[in-house]
Structures are given as C-alpha cells and as structure tokens.
Motif scaffolding. Structure first.
Motif, PDB file in Angstrom:
ATOM      1  N   ALA A  49       1.086  -0.837   0.003  1.00  0.00           N
ATOM      2  CA  ALA A  49      -0.443  -0.064   0.043  1.00  0.00           C
ATOM      3  C   ALA A  49       0.884   1.231  -0.329  1.00  0.00           C
ATOM      4  O   ALA A  49       0.298   1.906  -0.520  1.00  0.00           O
ATOM      5  CB  ALA A  49      -0.629  -0.043   1.087  1.00  0.00           C
ATOM      6  N   ARG A  50       2.044   1.475   0.777  1.00  0.00           N
ATOM      7  CA  ARG A  50       2.761   2.666   0.925  1.00  0.00           C
ATOM      8  C   ARG A  50       3.508   2.608  -0.586  1.00  0.00           C
ATOM      9  O   ARG A  50       3.523   3.991  -0.636  1.00  0.00           O
ATOM     10  CB  ARG A  50       4.104   2.070   2.000  1.00  0.00           C
ATOM     11  CG  ARG A  50       2.873   2.505   3.718  1.00  0.00           C
ATOM     12  CD  ARG A  50       4.434   2.040   4.344  1.00  0.00           C
ATOM     13  NE  ARG A  50       4.250   2.038   5.673  1.00  0.00           N
ATOM     14  CZ  ARG A  50       3.952   1.467   6.325  1.00  0.00           C
ATOM     15  NH1 ARG A  50       4.643   0.280   5.943  1.00  0.00           N
ATOM     16  NH2 ARG A  50       3.470   1.242   7.343  1.00  0.00           N
ATOM     17  N   LYS A  51       3.792   1.933  -1.316  1.00  0.00           N
ATOM     18  CA  LYS A  51       4.448   1.828  -2.251  1.00  0.00           C
ATOM     19  C   LYS A  51       3.421   2.890  -3.504  1.00  0.00           C
ATOM     20  O   LYS A  51       3.591   3.344  -4.278  1.00  0.00           O
ATOM     21  CB  LYS A  51       4.897  -0.023  -2.936  1.00  0.00           C
ATOM     22  CG  LYS A  51       5.428   0.132  -4.613  1.00  0.00           C
ATOM     23  CD  LYS A  51       5.917  -0.818  -4.994  1.00  0.00           C
ATOM     24  CE  LYS A  51       7.124  -0.759  -6.187  1.00  0.00           C
ATOM     25  NZ  LYS A  51       6.049   0.008  -7.441  1.00  0.00           N
ATOM     26  N   ASN A  52       2.099   1.647  -3.374  1.00  0.00           N
ATOM     27  CA  ASN A  52       1.256   1.819  -4.190  1.00  0.00           C
ATOM     28  C   ASN A  52       0.842   3.395  -4.151  1.00  0.00           C
ATOM     29  O   ASN A  52       0.827   4.266  -5.135  1.00  0.00           O
ATOM     30  CB  ASN A  52       0.218   1.219  -4.168  1.00  0.00           C
ATOM     31  CG  ASN A  52       0.340  -0.336  -4.658  1.00  0.00           C
ATOM     32  OD1 ASN A  52       1.167  -0.463  -5.882  1.00  0.00           O
ATOM     33  ND2 ASN A  52      -0.888  -1.075  -4.073  1.00  0.00           N
ATOM     34  N   LEU A  53       0.641   3.720  -3.163  1.00  0.00           N
ATOM     35  CA  LEU A  53       0.414   5.096  -2.832  1.00  0.00           C
ATOM     36  C   LEU A  53       1.821   6.526  -3.029  1.00  0.00           C
ATOM     37  O   LEU A  53       1.206   7.246  -3.648  1.00  0.00           O
ATOM     38  CB  LEU A  53       0.836   5.174  -1.191  1.00  0.00           C
ATOM     39  CG  LEU A  53      -1.457   4.606  -0.467  1.00  0.00           C
ATOM     40  CD1 LEU A  53      -1.278   4.514   0.619  1.00  0.00           C
ATOM     41  CD2 LEU A  53      -1.812   6.213  -1.080  1.00  0.00           C
TER      42      LEU A  53
END
Length: 166
Positions: free
Chosen positions: A62-66
């Motif tokens: 999620a952090r990477k996608n954000l």
C-alpha cells in the motif's frame, strides 16, 4: 478484496463533497481505496488520511502504491491491529471507511465513534456480500435513535452509507 471502480469513484465523490480534514480507513489491503480517498483530498487541497492494515506485506505494498501515485504525503499507513492503531486518533474524524475484517466493523466504529464530528460519514463496504457477518453493524447503524441516518447503496458488493446525526 480491493474496491471496484464504481466504489472507488463513489468514495472519491463522497470525500470531495464532504471536504474531510481527517479521513480514517480500516483495512487498507493494497491501498486501492486509499488512492481514491487521497486523490480526493489532494484535489480538495486539504486533509489527510489515516489508514490501518494488519498484514505487514500488504501495508508495504500500500505504501509503495501510494508513493507511485504521488499521494504518500497525504496518507499515514498504520500497521497492526486496528483496535490498537486507531485508538489514538489526533483529531475529529470527518469520514470513516470500514473495509477490514467484517466482524470488526462494529468494534472499530464504536472505537472511533467518540471522534466522529456531527455530520461525519461512515461508509462500510461489502455489506451485501458479507451480510450475515455485518448484521450486528447494520442493525446498530440502522436502529432508531442510533445517532445515524443510514442507507444501503447498491455499488459493488454493497455499501452502507451512514451519516452521524448531531
């Protein structure tokens, strides 16, 4: 299970219409719904999202996608049990999105409830697909005198939209 396109657009529209200074999400998974919410906050020019995810690898994704979406600066991803990670919210909450384990929807709502502003939106996802598990939550927000005005929205696997009454 990520939100589908229609549910993502619905979240985006609700955040844009409400003008949320603080949005809280229970159940980030890979960050798809967080991207829709954070994009609305970016386009509003205000607000932030606090989201929580139990699974460490999903939180990292999620952090990477954000970050890849250019939205990481608007989102705080808290890792761990939502009943712990959401226990110390810093401000009053304008929007609460419930999309984690369905049997925890009501306990998370009750945890965050004292922080909900009058008129706050509470959005629960997958209410049709998991209706039997969501029944205590649905009965709670739909009950007369509950402090909510609530309606089922036929998007995706079902959404319950509730407004916190003053």
């Amino acid at each position: 299970m990520p939100v589908d396109r229609d549910a993502g657009r619905f979240l985006y529209a609700l955040v844009r219409s409400r003008g949320g200074r603080l949005v809280v999400e229970f159940g980030t998974s890979f960050g798809i719904s967080a991207i829709h919410i954070a994009a609305a906050l970016r386009d509003l020019g205000e607000g932030r999202l606090i989201t929580t995810e139990l699974n460490a690898s999903k939180a990292a994704t999620a952090r990477k996608n954000l970050a890849d979406a250019g939205l990481a600066g608007l989102v705080e991803v808290r890792e761990g049990d939502a009943l712990e990670t959401l226990a110390d919210l810093p401000d009053a909450v304008d929007i609460l999105f419930l999309d984690g384990w369905k049997d925890l929807a009501l306990p998370v709502l009750k945890l965050v409830e004292p922080r909900l502003r009058p008129g706050a939106l509470v959005i629960a996802d997958d209410t049709d697909k998991f209706e039997s598990v969501m029944r205590p939550y649905l009965d709670y927000v739909r009950a007369p005198g509950s402090g909510y005005v609530s309606v089922r929205v036929p998007i995706g696997d079902g959404i319950e939209l509730s407004v916190r009454t003053p």
